[in-house]
Scaffold this motif. Structure first.
Motif, PDB file in Angstrom:
ATOM      1  N   THR A 190      63.372 -14.019 -30.814  1.00 28.34           N
ATOM      2  CA  THR A 190      63.014 -15.753 -31.073  1.00 28.34           C
ATOM      3  C   THR A 190      61.273 -15.117 -30.257  1.00 28.34           C
ATOM      4  O   THR A 190      61.582 -14.125 -30.022  1.00 28.34           O
ATOM      5  CB  THR A 190      63.626 -16.504 -31.267  1.00 28.34           C
ATOM      6  OG1 THR A 190      63.064 -16.549 -29.454  1.00 28.34           O
ATOM      7  CG2 THR A 190      64.585 -16.420 -31.291  1.00 28.34           C
ATOM      8  N   SER A 191      60.407 -16.133 -30.933  1.00 24.75           N
ATOM      9  CA  SER A 191      59.769 -16.311 -29.753  1.00 24.75           C
ATOM     10  C   SER A 191      59.584 -17.367 -29.196  1.00 24.75           C
ATOM     11  O   SER A 191      58.284 -17.779 -28.558  1.00 24.75           O
ATOM     12  CB  SER A 191      57.940 -16.359 -31.053  1.00 24.75           C
ATOM     13  OG  SER A 191      58.402 -18.124 -31.367  1.00 24.75           O
ATOM     14  N   LYS A 192      61.011 -17.919 -28.704  1.00 27.63           N
ATOM     15  CA  LYS A 192      61.005 -18.996 -28.198  1.00 27.63           C
ATOM     16  C   LYS A 192      60.839 -18.444 -26.460  1.00 27.63           C
ATOM     17  O   LYS A 192      61.006 -17.672 -25.899  1.00 27.63           O
ATOM     18  CB  LYS A 192      62.915 -19.870 -28.259  1.00 27.63           C
ATOM     19  CG  LYS A 192      62.265 -20.830 -29.847  1.00 27.63           C
ATOM     20  CD  LYS A 192      63.789 -20.846 -29.610  1.00 27.63           C
ATOM     21  CE  LYS A 192      64.079 -20.977 -31.698  1.00 27.63           C
ATOM     22  NZ  LYS A 192      65.416 -21.867 -31.995  1.00 27.63           N
ATOM     23  N   SER A 225      54.679 -10.396 -34.678  1.00 27.71           N
ATOM     24  CA  SER A 225      55.912 -11.613 -34.256  1.00 27.71           C
ATOM     25  C   SER A 225      54.641 -13.175 -34.042  1.00 27.71           C
ATOM     26  O   SER A 225      55.304 -14.686 -33.799  1.00 27.71           O
ATOM     27  CB  SER A 225      55.879 -11.774 -32.355  1.00 27.71           C
ATOM     28  OG  SER A 225      54.387 -11.310 -32.200  1.00 27.71           O
ATOM     29  N   GLY A 226      53.779 -13.330 -34.464  1.00 28.61           N
ATOM     30  CA  GLY A 226      52.867 -14.562 -34.423  1.00 28.61           C
ATOM     31  C   GLY A 226      53.539 -15.244 -36.033  1.00 28.61           C
ATOM     32  O   GLY A 226      53.588 -16.395 -35.915  1.00 28.61           O
ATOM     33  N   CYS A 227      53.987 -14.280 -37.037  1.00 31.58           N
ATOM     34  CA  CYS A 227      54.479 -15.058 -37.908  1.00 31.58           C
ATOM     35  C   CYS A 227      56.067 -15.866 -37.988  1.00 31.58           C
ATOM     36  O   CYS A 227      56.367 -17.241 -37.981  1.00 31.58           O
ATOM     37  CB  CYS A 227      55.028 -13.722 -39.169  1.00 31.58           C
ATOM     38  SG  CYS A 227      56.486 -14.530 -40.173  1.00 31.58           S
ATOM     39  N   MET A 228      56.519 -15.259 -36.470  1.00 34.05           N
ATOM     40  CA  MET A 228      58.169 -15.366 -36.232  1.00 34.05           C
ATOM     41  C   MET A 228      57.538 -16.935 -35.822  1.00 34.05           C
ATOM     42  O   MET A 228      58.242 -17.988 -35.077  1.00 34.05           O
ATOM     43  CB  MET A 228      57.972 -14.509 -35.590  1.00 34.05           C
ATOM     44  CG  MET A 228      59.249 -13.585 -36.268  1.00 34.05           C
ATOM     45  SD  MET A 228      59.797 -12.330 -34.505  1.00 34.05           S
ATOM     46  CE  MET A 228      60.940 -13.340 -33.848  1.00 34.05           C
ATOM     47  N   ALA A 229      56.531 -17.082 -34.682  1.00 29.62           N
ATOM     48  CA  ALA A 229      55.808 -18.074 -33.757  1.00 29.62           C
ATOM     49  C   ALA A 229      56.131 -19.958 -34.701  1.00 29.62           C
ATOM     50  O   ALA A 229      56.461 -20.824 -34.399  1.00 29.62           O
ATOM     51  CB  ALA A 229      54.898 -17.739 -32.934  1.00 29.62           C
ATOM     52  N   ALA A 230      55.041 -19.016 -35.687  1.00 29.62           N
ATOM     53  CA  ALA A 230      54.920 -20.270 -36.901  1.00 29.62           C
ATOM     54  C   ALA A 230      55.892 -20.682 -37.456  1.00 29.62           C
ATOM     55  O   ALA A 230      55.971 -21.714 -37.006  1.00 29.62           O
ATOM     56  CB  ALA A 230      53.935 -19.982 -37.867  1.00 29.62           C
ATOM     57  N   GLY A 271      59.943 -26.256 -27.236  1.00 29.40           N
ATOM     58  CA  GLY A 271      58.051 -25.731 -28.597  1.00 29.40           C
ATOM     59  C   GLY A 271      57.439 -25.882 -27.453  1.00 29.40           C
ATOM     60  O   GLY A 271      55.828 -25.679 -28.257  1.00 29.40           O
ATOM     61  N   VAL A 272      56.949 -23.842 -26.892  1.00 29.18           N
ATOM     62  CA  VAL A 272      55.966 -23.646 -26.224  1.00 29.18           C
ATOM     63  C   VAL A 272      56.661 -22.281 -26.931  1.00 29.18           C
ATOM     64  O   VAL A 272      57.663 -21.654 -26.421  1.00 29.18           O
ATOM     65  CB  VAL A 272      55.599 -23.568 -25.100  1.00 29.18           C
ATOM     66  CG1 VAL A 272      54.732 -22.057 -24.517  1.00 29.18           C
ATOM     67  CG2 VAL A 272      55.693 -24.904 -24.291  1.00 29.18           C
ATOM     68  N   PHE A 273      56.172 -21.380 -27.699  1.00 30.91           N
ATOM     69  CA  PHE A 273      56.358 -19.749 -28.884  1.00 30.91           C
ATOM     70  C   PHE A 273      55.296 -18.744 -27.525  1.00 30.91           C
ATOM     71  O   PHE A 273      54.117 -19.598 -27.690  1.00 30.91           O
ATOM     72  CB  PHE A 273      56.068 -19.872 -29.500  1.00 30.91           C
ATOM     73  CG  PHE A 273      57.397 -21.582 -30.114  1.00 30.91           C
ATOM     74  CD1 PHE A 273      58.724 -21.040 -30.534  1.00 30.91           C
ATOM     75  CD2 PHE A 273      56.596 -22.698 -30.468  1.00 30.91           C
ATOM     76  CE1 PHE A 273      59.193 -22.155 -30.921  1.00 30.91           C
ATOM     77  CE2 PHE A 273      57.143 -23.145 -30.481  1.00 30.91           C
ATOM     78  CZ  PHE A 273      58.657 -23.574 -31.057  1.00 30.91           C
ATOM     79  N   ALA A 274      55.759 -17.870 -28.586  1.00 31.20           N
ATOM     80  CA  ALA A 274      54.556 -16.350 -26.892  1.00 31.20           C
ATOM     81  C   ALA A 274      55.097 -15.846 -28.343  1.00 31.20           C
ATOM     82  O   ALA A 274      55.905 -15.242 -28.653  1.00 31.20           O
ATOM     83  CB  ALA A 274      54.935 -16.730 -25.496  1.00 31.20           C
ATOM     84  N   ALA A 275      53.688 -14.883 -28.652  1.00 38.15           N
ATOM     85  CA  ALA A 275      53.710 -13.615 -29.946  1.00 38.15           C
ATOM     86  C   ALA A 275      52.839 -12.590 -28.972  1.00 38.15           C
ATOM     87  O   ALA A 275      51.789 -13.085 -28.326  1.00 38.15           O
ATOM     88  CB  ALA A 275      52.974 -14.375 -30.807  1.00 38.15           C
ATOM     89  N   THR A 286      48.078 -14.275 -37.428  1.00 41.55           N
ATOM     90  CA  THR A 286      48.783 -14.628 -37.895  1.00 41.55           C
ATOM     91  C   THR A 286      49.504 -15.613 -37.452  1.00 41.55           C
ATOM     92  O   THR A 286      50.026 -16.751 -38.955  1.00 41.55           O
ATOM     93  CB  THR A 286      50.025 -13.204 -37.687  1.00 41.55           C
ATOM     94  OG1 THR A 286      48.912 -12.186 -38.131  1.00 41.55           O
ATOM     95  CG2 THR A 286      50.888 -13.614 -39.263  1.00 41.55           C
ATOM     96  N   ALA A 287      49.488 -16.416 -36.517  1.00 36.60           N
ATOM     97  CA  ALA A 287      50.919 -17.845 -36.626  1.00 36.60           C
ATOM     98  C   ALA A 287      49.709 -18.645 -36.887  1.00 36.60           C
ATOM     99  O   ALA A 287      50.191 -19.643 -37.869  1.00 36.60           O
ATOM    100  CB  ALA A 287      50.422 -17.930 -34.996  1.00 36.60           C
ATOM    101  N   ALA A 288      47.781 -18.598 -37.150  1.00 33.75           N
ATOM    102  CA  ALA A 288      46.973 -19.225 -37.544  1.00 33.75           C
ATOM    103  C   ALA A 288      47.705 -20.088 -40.032  1.00 33.75           C
ATOM    104  O   ALA A 288      47.892 -21.063 -39.843  1.00 33.75           O
ATOM    105  CB  ALA A 288      46.074 -19.047 -37.552  1.00 33.75           C
TER     106      ALA A 288
END
Ligand code: NDP
Length: 315
Positions: free
Chosen positions: A269-271, A297-302, A276-280, A22-24
């Motif tokens: 958040t995903s912070k 959460s992947g969406c949030m990270a992107a 600049g490093v996020f986690a989901a 999802t982040a992708a």
């Protein structure tokens, strides 16, 4: 670290479960040219599950592996660069962040999204380890097939154990389910299904004393925790379904985690603690652990990565 071995990318996503894909999808649509490394189990935990009935948009349900193929296809269609490879080391001490792949190649990234998920836990007894792969397994869906028409045991009392016990009950003559307390943690509906299945035999208040067999599983010695009484049951397969641990080891020393290794994110958040490093996904979620929450959460990270890069003028 030689210079020619370094590749520079804009956004690097580590992991290929619902969170990573999802982040992708979001990062690719926002023109952030994401590169995603899939890890050792492309598609993540959903590739070792059966029917998924609770992911919105699939009114008739869908098999987990098929759903992950859909996620991947969608990410590829949006332009994400999906690669096979395992992140083996990181250096988040300064920008650009560095991630080593397969113990060889180094990637430099402006932003990193960690979606490495979680892996199965083991009991930690000697016989379980010795017979792993010789009748001991943590994945009924992967290995149940080998025990068709035979007796097996499963340890655990969560939704996974119930789901796997149900799966095994359709293949095996008897499923001996070892539950350490006098109640199950699984959702009511799953518990009822298990309790009402005639060839699942539940051993309440019980633990695994030993998996029996020299070269392959031949039985299990079950101990009643209340009485201390021990019982040997002949089985051919022994399945462990007692939960998961987050795949966060390589980030230790850089990323803040709780005492069980789950990555800490700033609530809402995903912070992570490193800008600049996020986690989901499951690597930062010990509560919900659902495909749909991981995807969210992947969406949030992107989106968080996009804002971070825009603020730096890097997007
Ligand atoms: P859980 O953490 O929910 O359950 C783990 C189970 O294993 C518990 O019953 C626990 O016992 C038992 N256990 C832990 N350690 C040991 C041990 N050393 N010896 C014996 N038993 C042990 O993990 P799951 O993998 O089942 O589920 C994880 C999450 O995924 C949950 O939120 C679940 O709801 C969800 N899920 C949802 C599904 C669905 O909706 N279709 C399918 C599968 C999972 P105790 O209860 O005593 O702590």
């Amino acid at each position: 670290m030689s210079n020619e071995a370094i590749e520079k990318v804009h956004v690097l996503i580590i992991g290929s479960g619902p969170a990573g894909y999802t982040a992708a999808i979001y990062a690719a649509r926002a023109n952030m040219k994401p590169v995603l490394y899939q890890g050792i189990q492309p598609g993540g935990q959903l590739t070792i599950t059966t029917e998924v009935e609770n992911y919105p948009g699939y009114p008739d349900g869908i098999q987990g592996p098929e759903m992950m193929v859909h996620f991947e296809k969608q990410a590829v269609r949006m332009g994400a660069d999906i690669r096979y490879g395992l992140a083996t080391k990181v250096d988040f001490s300064q920008q650009p962040y560095k991630v080593q792949i397969d113990e060889e190649k180094w990637i430099e990234a402006d932003a990193v999204i960690i979606c490495t998920g979680a892996s199965a836990k083991w009991l930690g007894i000697e016989s379980e380890q010795r017979l792993n792969g010789f009748g001991v397994s943590a994945c009924a869906v992967c290995d149940g097939f080998f025990f068709r028409g035979k007796e097996v045991a499963i340890v655990g009392a969560g939704d996974t154990a119930c789901e796997e016990a149900m799966y095994l009950s359709k293949l095996c003559t008897t499923v001996h389910m070892i539950v350490r307390r006098d109640q199950m943690r699984a959702s009511k509906v799953m518990q009822e299904r298990v309790i009402n299945t005639s060839n699942i035999k539940i051993y309440w208040n019980s633990s695994t004393d030993e998996v029996l067999g020299a070269n392959k599983v031949e039985g299990v010695r079950i101990k009643n925790n209340a009485t201390g009484e021990k019982l040997e049951v002949p089985i051919s397969g022994f399945f462990v379904a007692i939960g998961h641990q987050p795949n966060s080891d390589i980030f230790k020393g850089f990323i803040d985690m709780d005492d069980t290794g789950y990555i800490k994110t700033i609530p809402g958040t995903s912070k992570t603690n490193v800008e600049g490093v996020f986690a989901a996904g499951d690597v930062q979620d010990k509560n919900y652990r659902q495909a749909v929450t991981a995807a969210g959460s992947g969406c949030m990270a992107a989106l968080d990565a996009e804002r971070y890069l825009s603020a730096l003028g890097l997007k």
